[in-house]
Design an enzyme around this catalytic site. Structure first.
Site, PDB file in Angstrom:
ATOM      1  CG  ASP A 213      78.355 -54.126  14.425  1.00 38.64           C
ATOM      2  OD1 ASP A 213      76.858 -54.210  14.702  1.00 38.64           O
ATOM      3  OD2 ASP A 213      78.557 -53.167  14.452  1.00 38.64           O
TER       4      ASP A 213
ATOM      5  CG  ASP B 188      72.596 -54.977  15.401  1.00 39.40           C
ATOM      6  OD1 ASP B 188      72.636 -54.562  16.492  1.00 39.40           O
ATOM      7  OD2 ASP B 188      72.851 -54.141  14.462  1.00 39.40           O
ATOM      8  CD  GLU B 189      76.599 -52.816  18.527  1.00 42.95           C
ATOM      9  OE1 GLU B 189      77.798 -52.922  18.681  1.00 42.95           O
ATOM     10  OE2 GLU B 189      75.819 -52.106  18.667  1.00 42.95           O
TER      11      GLU B 189
END
Length: 369
Positions: free
Chosen positions: A22, A116-117
């Site tokens: 993350d 983003d993860e």
């Protein structure tokens, strides 16, 4: 979600090694990286207009309680010095592809959740590294070296615990939850910290006298199913540290949506219209970030008595702008007014997703009511 059938009682599969990566305050960190004047200051990526919404907040802004999906007016009230920055989704997407390439050097089993993860299954990894924690350290170091950005990581034997672990040492840290630790880690966790349990569901648990993972574990499966439907099955197993969902490589998302439960039931059109705006913003931000567009807009209405109504409209060409998404969503609500009962929740979703290049994004939508 784990099945409710007898297969849960069968011999468990070989222990997996799952990493959840993350990025830390991704959009805001990119802006601070690219503009030195923003470093060390409270930054929100999103619109500052009256009905704008925060897409991401720097850690300096989070110290004031600013969070993603928060209305911009609320964020500014909580942090008067907050600096709003317009999103640059093409930049974020390019960096995300850099990061994805780093993942792919270690495993082909990658399940992106957003820009983003992502989950990575490194049970058998391409570099033959025996410890998942060492793989996570290598990946985080490479991300820092190539992008200048920090990532946090959670390592565990299933997806649920890996996600919890990545939050445990943020920012710029990592944490391992081993099979021996899993059930104990979960039992002391407040239900509001369970990934996938929002404020309304947490409040429902609390009203039933259920406050922690141990409290959930002490309930029977029929009890949880009675009060939470199919999700009760999922809660039953994760409260025991069990989550057999695989990491799905190349998972194609078919829809994107956002919803909100209100503290006070709504009956009038104008307050409902105001509540729709941040939901529309959130859905459109995902579309901008992913490059996806959709052809079917769905409005979800949950009434005070928990009855649910959905209304959908499909158009010939994919929805090409935030304004078109808003126009169709509002038209769906407008066509049902006056609603027969007070409303406790509204949701907006966009489905039949496809990549923007194939979507005819500039097509003008008719108003279908």
């Amino acid at each position: 979600m784990p099945s409710s059938g007898p297969e849960q009682d069968a011999a468990p599969p070989a222990i997996r090694k799952i990493i959840h990566i993350d990025m830390d305050a991704f959009y805001a960190s990119v802006e601070q990286r690219d503009n030195p004047e923003l470093r060390g200051k409270p930054v929100a990526v999103g619109g500052s207009r009256e009905r704008g919404v925060v897409a991401a907040a720097s850690y300096e802004a989070r110290a004031f309680g600013v969070r993603s999906a928060m209305p911009s007016v609320t964020a500014k009230r909580q942090c008067p010095d907050l600096i709003f920055v317009k999103p640059r989704f093409e930049v974020y997407k390019a960096i995300s592809q850099q990061i994805r390439a780093i993942f792919a050097e270690h495993t082909p089993i990658i399940e992106p959740l957003s820009l983003d993860e992502a989950y990575l299954d490194v049970t058998e990894n391409l570099r033959g590294i025996p410890l998942a924690r060492d793989i996570a350290l290598q990946i985080r170091a490479r991300i820092k070296a190539e992008t200048g950005l920090n990532a946090s990581a959670g390592i565990s034997y299933n997806k649920f615990l890996a996600k919890l672990a990545s939050d445990h040492r943020k920012p710029n840290g990592q944490y391992v939850i081993s099979p021996e630790m899993g059930p104990v880690f979960v039992e002391g966790l407040p239900v509001g910290r369970f990934h996938g349990i929002g404020p309304a569901t947490a409040a429902k648990f609390n009203a039933l006298g259920i406050h922690t993972g141990l409290d959930i574990r002490n309930q029977t499966l029929p009890f949880l199913q009675q009060h939470f439907g199919k999700a009760g099955n999922h809660y039953y197993w994760i409260s025991r540290g069990i989550d057999n969902r695989p990491v799905r490589a190349n998972r194609i998302r078919k829809s994107v949506g956002a919803e909100n439960t209100f503290s006070t039931d709504l009956t009038e059109f104008e307050p409902m219209l105001a509540e729709l705006q941040p939901l529309i913003d959130k859905v459109w931000q995902h579309c901008e970030a992913s490059g996806n567009r959709g052809r079917t807009v769905t409005l979800k209405v949950k009434f005070a008595d928990f009855d649910i109504m959905t209304r959908s409209r499909s158009v010939a060409h994919a929805v090409g702008s935030r304004e078109d998404l808003a126009r169709l969503s509002v038209a769906l609500l407008q066509s049902e007014m006056p609603l027969p009962k007070p409303v406790r929740l509204l949701g907006v979703s966009l489905s039949s997703l496809q990549q923007q290049n194939d979507a005819g994004a500039d097509a003008q939508l008719p108003l279908l009511i």
